[in-house]
Design an enzyme around this catalytic site. Structure first.
Site, PDB file in Angstrom:
ATOM      1  CG  HIS A  64      -2.018   0.997   1.183  1.00  0.00           C
ATOM      2  ND1 HIS A  64      -3.275   0.746   1.666  1.00  0.00           N
ATOM      3  CD2 HIS A  64      -2.054   2.268   0.718  1.00  0.00           C
ATOM      4  CE1 HIS A  64      -4.038   1.818   1.498  1.00  0.00           C
ATOM      5  NE2 HIS A  64      -3.316   2.747   0.922  1.00  0.00           N
ATOM      6  CG  HIS A  66      -1.151   6.652  -1.759  1.00  0.00           C
ATOM      7  ND1 HIS A  66      -2.317   6.433  -2.430  1.00  0.00           N
ATOM      8  CD2 HIS A  66      -1.341   6.183  -0.497  1.00  0.00           C
ATOM      9  CE1 HIS A  66      -3.201   5.871  -1.607  1.00  0.00           C
ATOM     10  NE2 HIS A  66      -2.625   5.701  -0.431  1.00  0.00           N
ATOM     11  CG  LEU A  67       4.767   5.028  -5.747  1.00  0.00           C
ATOM     12  CD1 LEU A  67       5.543   4.074  -6.642  1.00  0.00           C
ATOM     13  CD2 LEU A  67       5.658   5.502  -4.612  1.00  0.00           C
ATOM     14  NE  ARG A  68       0.591  11.540  -2.885  1.00  0.00           N
ATOM     15  CZ  ARG A  68      -0.469  11.207  -2.179  1.00  0.00           C
ATOM     16  NH1 ARG A  68      -1.538  10.682  -2.762  1.00  0.00           N
ATOM     17  NH2 ARG A  68      -0.484  11.388  -0.867  1.00  0.00           N
ATOM     18  CG  ASN A  98      -4.941   7.728  -4.383  1.00  0.00           C
ATOM     19  OD1 ASN A  98      -3.907   7.114  -4.629  1.00  0.00           O
ATOM     20  ND2 ASN A  98      -5.085   8.455  -3.300  1.00  0.00           N
ATOM     21  CG  ASP A 156      -6.368   3.585  -0.490  1.00  0.00           C
ATOM     22  OD1 ASP A 156      -7.047   3.369   0.525  1.00  0.00           O
ATOM     23  OD2 ASP A 156      -5.266   4.164  -0.451  1.00  0.00           O
ATOM     24  CG  HIS A 183     -10.144   4.261   2.233  1.00  0.00           C
ATOM     25  ND1 HIS A 183      -8.970   4.972   2.289  1.00  0.00           N
ATOM     26  CD2 HIS A 183     -10.986   4.895   3.083  1.00  0.00           C
ATOM     27  CE1 HIS A 183      -9.105   5.986   3.130  1.00  0.00           C
ATOM     28  NE2 HIS A 183     -10.321   5.959   3.626  1.00  0.00           N
ATOM     29  CG  ASP A 309      -2.101   4.829   3.596  1.00  0.00           C
ATOM     30  OD1 ASP A 309      -2.046   5.128   2.380  1.00  0.00           O
ATOM     31  OD2 ASP A 309      -3.011   5.229   4.343  1.00  0.00           O
ATOM     32  CG  HIS A 313       0.476  15.080   1.324  1.00  0.00           C
ATOM     33  ND1 HIS A 313      -0.449  15.121   0.316  1.00  0.00           N
ATOM     34  CD2 HIS A 313       0.036  14.134   2.206  1.00  0.00           C
ATOM     35  CE1 HIS A 313      -1.419  14.261   0.569  1.00  0.00           C
ATOM     36  NE2 HIS A 313      -1.151  13.633   1.708  1.00  0.00           N
TER      37      HIS A 313
HETATM   38 ZN   LIG Z   1      -6.810   4.388   2.135  1.00  0.00          ZN
END
Ligand SMILES: [Zn+2]
Length: 433
Positions: A64, A66-68, A98, A156, A183, A309, A313
């Protein structure tokens, strides 16, 4: 046969083979070709690496992150995210869909694969979106996403509010045998909430996210999985009630697995003090009794795995009013060290357990060729120095996201080498691309 590498003198901790003992490993052509208490090879084409007083483990597997990319390169790129992973002993990661736009068609999966290939670091697997645009209205084309390489499906960041749609999704995905990663936060109960509805939210006047927002959502998905035979994976569990639900579901034969993040295992709502935006996340940090239930969850196996996760940012996303700050923690940097320091060294879980829940089990759960160093396996390896000490400094993160509530913490134990398919990709913090 290509160049051979002999890793000598280390202790191998590999729960997939129930080994916690001295083992030498011989690597060739990206695979483990021999493993024994002692290997003596005196041939010119063998590079011997002396790892006395070090520990070898299968590279960590993070399901899990997030690599944006695409869409938000100022927050993170695939290359920088994978660099952070490699620098900290994580050799396989699954990225969440996402992005902007969302990963809801096969071309997006191809794009991400191309970026990962260019980066030439660890393995990157893509989680496809459950619904088009993650809007919770219409299913994506799962067959073509799977053909392109999607390993699981998730919206997610959003809960699929429409129960009928979720019921159909579970049914539809059963023959594909892919996990539905949920999620679980009921959006009407979350509302505009920003913090756990405990002491800190009330004295700070913050809008609340109750525990039940999560548990209700988990309950519905659990029952839908039971009714359809679907494969449910609960992302980032945050509270005791959810652990109880998952225990009940498992006892009743429902196909369910669950993950917990390092920050939910190590922190509580107390971190909100001073309107600390670094501690703002979804689901929110909860009470000490919840944290204890999560720890008990991993000890008893009710919670199957750890996943970070990782949510990088920009500085300005967090350098603002609490209500306006972004949710999430940049977690790939130092995650392994934090878990070693806070859970393994104090004896809360053993190193074997940590490797099991952050490498062996996640790989098995997602069906990835990782999480084991048995003969014939891919040589994805992390070498740990359990005694190395350091202080967390977010300015030194490999990730573009420096948003962490752990800045300034002392750590003990860190990865000092990372191999991917038998190739040395990191040594003493230096990453080779
Ligand atoms: Zn999530």
């Amino acid at each position: 046969m290509g160049k051979r590498i002999l890793l000598k003198g280390a202790i191998l901790v590999d729960p997939s083979q129930e080994i916690n003992d001295y083992r030498d490993l011989l690597i060739a052509d990206g695979k483990i070709i021999d493993i024994a208490p002692s290997l003596e090879i005196y041939e010119d084409d063998v590079e011997v690496i002396d790892l006395e007083e070090k520990v070898i483990i299968p590279g960590m597997v993070d399901l899990h992150v997030h690599l944006r990319e695409p869409g938000e390169r100022a927050r993170e790129t695939i290359e920088d995210g994978l660099t952070a992973a490699i620098a900290w002993g994580i050799t396989s990661v699954c990225c969440m869909p996402n992005t902007l736009p969302a990963v809801d068609n096969y071309m997006m999966v191809e794009y991400i694969k191309g970026k990962a290939h260019q980066a030439n670091l660890g393995h990157l697997y893509t989680v496809g979106a459950l619904t088009k645009g993650r809007a919770g209205q219409e299913m994506t084309d799962y067959a073509s996403l799977i053909d392109a390489g999607a390993v699981a499906f998730s919206d997610d960041g959003n809960y699929v509010d429409n129960g009928l749609l979720m019921w159909n999704i579970f049914k539809y995905l059963v023959p594909f045998r892919k996990l539905v990663v949920s999620h679980c936060e009921d959006s009407s109960l979350v509302g505009k909430g920003v913090a756990h509805d405990g002491y800190y939210a009330s004295v700070m006047g913050l809008k609340e996210i109750p525990r039940v927002a999560e548990t209700v959502a988990v309950a519905r998905d659990t029952l839908l999985a039971q009714a359809t035979g679907g494969n449910l994976h609960i992302a980032h569990v945050s509270c005791a009630g959810t652990v109880e639900w998952i225990r009940w579901a498992k006892e009743n034969g429902i196909k369910i697995t669950a993950e917990v993040t390092p920050h939910h295992l190590l922190l509580t709502e107390e971190c909100l003090e001073g309107f600390n935006t670094m501690a703002k996340m979804r689901p929110p940090l909860r009470s000490e009794s919840d944290r204890q239930a999560l720890l008990e969850g991993i000890r008893t196996g009710v919670i199957d795995i750890i996943a970070t996760d990782h949510a990088p940012h920009k500085w300005e996303d967090k350098d603002c009013l609490f209500e306006e700050a972004a949710f999430g923690v940049s977690s790939l940097d130092y995650a392994v060290s934090l878990l070693l320091t806070e859970l393994v060294h104090p004896g809360i879980i053993s190193l074997d357990e940590l490797v099991n829940i952050y490498s062996c089990k996640p790989a098995a759960l997602m069906g990835l060729p990782a999480g084991t160093l048995c003969k014939g396996a891919v040589a994805d390896i992390a070498v740990l120095d359990l005694h190395a000490v350091d202080t967390i400094d977010s300015n030194k993160f490999y990730s573009r996201g420096r948003n962490t509530p752990f800045d300034g913490r002392h750590i003990k134990g860190k990865p000092v080498m990372t191999f991917v398919e038998g190739e040395l990709k990191m040594k003493d913090g230096k990453v080779f691309k």
